[in-house]
Design a protein around this motif. Structure first.
Motif, PDB file in Angstrom:
ATOM      1  N   ALA A   1     -19.722  21.446 -27.982  1.00  0.00           N
ATOM      2  CA  ALA A   1     -18.248  22.326 -28.068  1.00  0.00           C
ATOM      3  C   ALA A   1     -18.028  23.308 -27.459  1.00  0.00           C
ATOM      4  O   ALA A   1     -16.449  23.006 -26.380  1.00  0.00           O
ATOM      5  CB  ALA A   1     -17.608  21.247 -28.812  1.00  0.00           C
ATOM      6  N   LEU A   2     -17.922  23.514 -27.958  1.00  0.00           N
ATOM      7  CA  LEU A   2     -17.681  24.960 -27.581  1.00  0.00           C
ATOM      8  C   LEU A   2     -17.895  25.795 -26.284  1.00  0.00           C
ATOM      9  O   LEU A   2     -16.629  26.241 -25.494  1.00  0.00           O
ATOM     10  CB  LEU A   2     -17.771  25.775 -29.034  1.00  0.00           C
ATOM     11  CG  LEU A   2     -17.721  27.881 -28.560  1.00  0.00           C
ATOM     12  CD1 LEU A   2     -16.489  27.728 -28.625  1.00  0.00           C
ATOM     13  CD2 LEU A   2     -18.225  28.239 -29.889  1.00  0.00           C
ATOM     14  N   LEU A   3     -18.971  25.621 -25.702  1.00  0.00           N
ATOM     15  CA  LEU A   3     -19.475  26.003 -25.209  1.00  0.00           C
ATOM     16  C   LEU A   3     -19.073  25.641 -23.983  1.00  0.00           C
ATOM     17  O   LEU A   3     -18.931  25.796 -22.945  1.00  0.00           O
ATOM     18  CB  LEU A   3     -21.006  26.104 -25.017  1.00  0.00           C
ATOM     19  CG  LEU A   3     -21.860  26.893 -25.504  1.00  0.00           C
ATOM     20  CD1 LEU A   3     -22.768  26.890 -25.173  1.00  0.00           C
ATOM     21  CD2 LEU A   3     -21.655  28.674 -25.416  1.00  0.00           C
ATOM     22  N   LEU A   4     -18.725  23.923 -23.434  1.00  0.00           N
ATOM     23  CA  LEU A   4     -17.868  23.156 -22.778  1.00  0.00           C
ATOM     24  C   LEU A   4     -16.345  24.019 -22.225  1.00  0.00           C
ATOM     25  O   LEU A   4     -16.230  23.741 -21.448  1.00  0.00           O
ATOM     26  CB  LEU A   4     -18.782  21.648 -23.244  1.00  0.00           C
ATOM     27  CG  LEU A   4     -17.874  20.550 -22.036  1.00  0.00           C
ATOM     28  CD1 LEU A   4     -18.161  21.395 -20.705  1.00  0.00           C
ATOM     29  CD2 LEU A   4     -17.735  19.063 -22.608  1.00  0.00           C
ATOM     30  N   THR A   5     -16.613  24.375 -23.533  1.00  0.00           N
ATOM     31  CA  THR A   5     -14.771  24.467 -23.963  1.00  0.00           C
ATOM     32  C   THR A   5     -14.998  26.107 -23.074  1.00  0.00           C
ATOM     33  O   THR A   5     -13.735  26.094 -22.071  1.00  0.00           O
ATOM     34  CB  THR A   5     -13.939  24.632 -25.019  1.00  0.00           C
ATOM     35  OG1 THR A   5     -14.210  23.513 -25.590  1.00  0.00           O
ATOM     36  CG2 THR A   5     -12.620  25.534 -25.200  1.00  0.00           C
ATOM     37  N   LEU A   6     -15.626  26.402 -23.710  1.00  0.00           N
ATOM     38  CA  LEU A   6     -15.590  28.141 -23.013  1.00  0.00           C
ATOM     39  C   LEU A   6     -15.789  28.264 -21.121  1.00  0.00           C
ATOM     40  O   LEU A   6     -15.500  28.734 -19.845  1.00  0.00           O
ATOM     41  CB  LEU A   6     -16.627  28.992 -23.010  1.00  0.00           C
ATOM     42  CG  LEU A   6     -16.739  29.417 -25.036  1.00  0.00           C
ATOM     43  CD1 LEU A   6     -17.050  30.137 -25.465  1.00  0.00           C
ATOM     44  CD2 LEU A   6     -15.418  29.705 -25.519  1.00  0.00           C
ATOM     45  N   ALA A   7     -17.190  27.244 -20.693  1.00  0.00           N
ATOM     46  CA  ALA A   7     -17.141  26.681 -19.671  1.00  0.00           C
ATOM     47  C   ALA A   7     -16.151  26.562 -18.678  1.00  0.00           C
ATOM     48  O   ALA A   7     -16.187  26.989 -17.279  1.00  0.00           O
ATOM     49  CB  ALA A   7     -18.461  26.123 -19.014  1.00  0.00           C
TER      50      ALA A   7
ATOM     51  N   ASN B   1     -13.103  34.575 -18.161  1.00  0.00           N
ATOM     52  CA  ASN B   1     -14.403  34.514 -16.807  1.00  0.00           C
ATOM     53  C   ASN B   1     -15.415  35.062 -17.820  1.00  0.00           C
ATOM     54  O   ASN B   1     -16.993  34.413 -17.389  1.00  0.00           O
ATOM     55  CB  ASN B   1     -13.984  35.198 -16.152  1.00  0.00           C
ATOM     56  CG  ASN B   1     -12.441  35.068 -15.253  1.00  0.00           C
ATOM     57  OD1 ASN B   1     -12.860  33.246 -15.005  1.00  0.00           O
ATOM     58  ND2 ASN B   1     -12.154  35.410 -14.294  1.00  0.00           N
ATOM     59  N   TYR B   2     -15.493  35.802 -18.937  1.00  0.00           N
ATOM     60  CA  TYR B   2     -16.618  36.140 -19.374  1.00  0.00           C
ATOM     61  C   TYR B   2     -16.920  35.240 -20.433  1.00  0.00           C
ATOM     62  O   TYR B   2     -18.616  34.981 -20.341  1.00  0.00           O
ATOM     63  CB  TYR B   2     -15.956  38.055 -20.468  1.00  0.00           C
ATOM     64  CG  TYR B   2     -17.338  38.244 -21.134  1.00  0.00           C
ATOM     65  CD1 TYR B   2     -18.444  38.878 -20.897  1.00  0.00           C
ATOM     66  CD2 TYR B   2     -17.300  37.323 -22.755  1.00  0.00           C
ATOM     67  CE1 TYR B   2     -19.867  39.064 -21.853  1.00  0.00           C
ATOM     68  CE2 TYR B   2     -17.977  38.546 -24.169  1.00  0.00           C
ATOM     69  CZ  TYR B   2     -18.763  38.866 -23.297  1.00  0.00           C
ATOM     70  OH  TYR B   2     -19.966  39.362 -23.718  1.00  0.00           O
ATOM     71  N   ALA B   3     -16.015  34.265 -20.992  1.00  0.00           N
ATOM     72  CA  ALA B   3     -16.524  33.198 -21.454  1.00  0.00           C
ATOM     73  C   ALA B   3     -17.286  32.513 -20.786  1.00  0.00           C
ATOM     74  O   ALA B   3     -18.045  31.546 -21.547  1.00  0.00           O
ATOM     75  CB  ALA B   3     -15.568  32.743 -22.696  1.00  0.00           C
ATOM     76  N   ALA B   4     -16.488  31.794 -19.642  1.00  0.00           N
ATOM     77  CA  ALA B   4     -17.251  31.084 -18.874  1.00  0.00           C
ATOM     78  C   ALA B   4     -18.306  31.303 -18.609  1.00  0.00           C
ATOM     79  O   ALA B   4     -19.569  30.450 -18.527  1.00  0.00           O
ATOM     80  CB  ALA B   4     -16.115  30.535 -17.498  1.00  0.00           C
ATOM     81  N   LEU B   5     -18.813  32.974 -18.433  1.00  0.00           N
ATOM     82  CA  LEU B   5     -20.199  32.858 -18.142  1.00  0.00           C
ATOM     83  C   LEU B   5     -20.914  32.529 -19.132  1.00  0.00           C
ATOM     84  O   LEU B   5     -22.364  32.525 -18.822  1.00  0.00           O
ATOM     85  CB  LEU B   5     -20.297  35.194 -17.769  1.00  0.00           C
ATOM     86  CG  LEU B   5     -21.349  35.114 -16.878  1.00  0.00           C
ATOM     87  CD1 LEU B   5     -22.372  35.038 -16.123  1.00  0.00           C
ATOM     88  CD2 LEU B   5     -21.207  36.470 -16.499  1.00  0.00           C
ATOM     89  N   GLY B   6     -20.664  33.465 -20.191  1.00  0.00           N
ATOM     90  CA  GLY B   6     -21.986  33.210 -21.365  1.00  0.00           C
ATOM     91  C   GLY B   6     -22.113  31.786 -21.917  1.00  0.00           C
ATOM     92  O   GLY B   6     -22.996  32.048 -22.112  1.00  0.00           O
ATOM     93  N   ALA B   7     -21.056  30.676 -21.751  1.00  0.00           N
ATOM     94  CA  ALA B   7     -21.384  29.532 -21.905  1.00  0.00           C
ATOM     95  C   ALA B   7     -22.412  29.470 -20.821  1.00  0.00           C
ATOM     96  O   ALA B   7     -23.391  28.158 -21.400  1.00  0.00           O
ATOM     97  CB  ALA B   7     -19.999  28.634 -21.705  1.00  0.00           C
TER      98      ALA B   7
ATOM     99  N   SER C   1      -8.728  22.521 -20.447  1.00  0.00           N
ATOM    100  CA  SER C   1      -9.555  22.531 -20.241  1.00  0.00           C
ATOM    101  C   SER C   1      -9.678  24.092 -20.631  1.00  0.00           C
ATOM    102  O   SER C   1     -10.544  24.053 -21.356  1.00  0.00           O
ATOM    103  CB  SER C   1     -11.063  22.995 -18.753  1.00  0.00           C
ATOM    104  OG  SER C   1     -11.361  21.819 -18.398  1.00  0.00           O
ATOM    105  N   ASP C   2      -8.937  24.659 -20.193  1.00  0.00           N
ATOM    106  CA  ASP C   2      -8.693  25.739 -21.296  1.00  0.00           C
ATOM    107  C   ASP C   2      -7.635  26.220 -22.768  1.00  0.00           C
ATOM    108  O   ASP C   2      -7.417  27.258 -22.989  1.00  0.00           O
ATOM    109  CB  ASP C   2      -8.646  27.219 -20.442  1.00  0.00           C
ATOM    110  CG  ASP C   2      -7.285  26.882 -20.172  1.00  0.00           C
ATOM    111  OD1 ASP C   2      -6.433  26.189 -20.015  1.00  0.00           O
ATOM    112  OD2 ASP C   2      -6.528  28.431 -18.459  1.00  0.00           O
ATOM    113  N   ASP C   3      -7.491  25.402 -23.439  1.00  0.00           N
ATOM    114  CA  ASP C   3      -6.633  24.990 -24.766  1.00  0.00           C
ATOM    115  C   ASP C   3      -7.472  25.279 -25.488  1.00  0.00           C
ATOM    116  O   ASP C   3      -7.835  24.762 -26.758  1.00  0.00           O
ATOM    117  CB  ASP C   3      -5.490  23.712 -24.531  1.00  0.00           C
ATOM    118  CG  ASP C   3      -4.500  23.654 -25.445  1.00  0.00           C
ATOM    119  OD1 ASP C   3      -4.746  24.479 -25.899  1.00  0.00           O
ATOM    120  OD2 ASP C   3      -4.311  22.508 -25.594  1.00  0.00           O
ATOM    121  N   PHE C   4      -7.863  26.795 -25.680  1.00  0.00           N
ATOM    122  CA  PHE C   4      -8.413  27.275 -27.087  1.00  0.00           C
ATOM    123  C   PHE C   4      -8.002  26.846 -28.243  1.00  0.00           C
ATOM    124  O   PHE C   4      -8.394  26.375 -28.974  1.00  0.00           O
ATOM    125  CB  PHE C   4      -9.109  28.741 -26.908  1.00  0.00           C
ATOM    126  CG  PHE C   4      -9.193  28.387 -25.204  1.00  0.00           C
ATOM    127  CD1 PHE C   4     -10.627  27.644 -25.092  1.00  0.00           C
ATOM    128  CD2 PHE C   4      -9.684  29.693 -24.579  1.00  0.00           C
ATOM    129  CE1 PHE C   4     -11.637  28.039 -24.180  1.00  0.00           C
ATOM    130  CE2 PHE C   4     -10.294  30.345 -23.663  1.00  0.00           C
ATOM    131  CZ  PHE C   4     -11.090  29.300 -23.041  1.00  0.00           C
TER     132      PHE C   4
END
Length: 140
Positions: free
Chosen positions: A97-103, A41-47, A118-121
């Motif tokens: 691509a990274l930010l879209l992934t993190l979102a 969730n933190y990563a999604a907010l950061g994105a 979407s969350d397969d990092f």
């Protein structure tokens, strides 16, 4: 920054694209993989913040540009015969691509009919260097 510097030391100043990108991406992606929903969730907010021109760009400039510039330096060493503009564009596409992934929008899940998540990092980590290298291919 520490991981990027350590990576360069271990390569004796001869980094690879794959190694530089993994040094840049893996620490964060591993945290999001292993840290559970709170970190995702933190990563999604950061994105979302990173894609906000008004105040997000200022935060990114201040807190992340030194690390990005260090990555760019490593990528230039890894690809000394490539145009500098291609290295910057390669970074741009990797970061997008990274930010879209993190979102974690779920878009990949829907488009692929569930084949991709979407969350397969881990899947993202395995493919980032290939995308960067394609952008930086020598053009004929």
């Amino acid at each position: 920054m520490t991981v990027l510097e350590e990576y360069e030391r271990t390569t004796n100043g001869k980094p690879t694209v794959e190694g530089a990108l993994h040094a840049f991406l893996d620490t964060d992606l591993d945290l999001y993989i292993e840290g559970g929903d709170a970190w995702k969730n933190y990563a999604a907010l950061g994105a979302q913040v990173a894609n906000t021109p008004e105040w997000g760009a200022e935060l990114m400039d201040k807190h992340f540009d030194p690390v990005v510039r260090r990555l760019i330096d490593l990528l230039k060493k890894a690809l000394p015969d490539r145009a500098e503009e291609d290295i910057f564009w390669g970074y741009h596409f990797v970061t997008g691509a990274l930010l879209l992934t993190l979102a974690r929008t779920g878009r990949m899940d829907k488009l692929s009919g569930g084949l991709c998540k979407s969350d397969d990092f881990a899947a993202v980590k395995a493919r980032m260097a290939a995308g960067f290298k394609e952008v930086c291919k020598v053009r004929t």
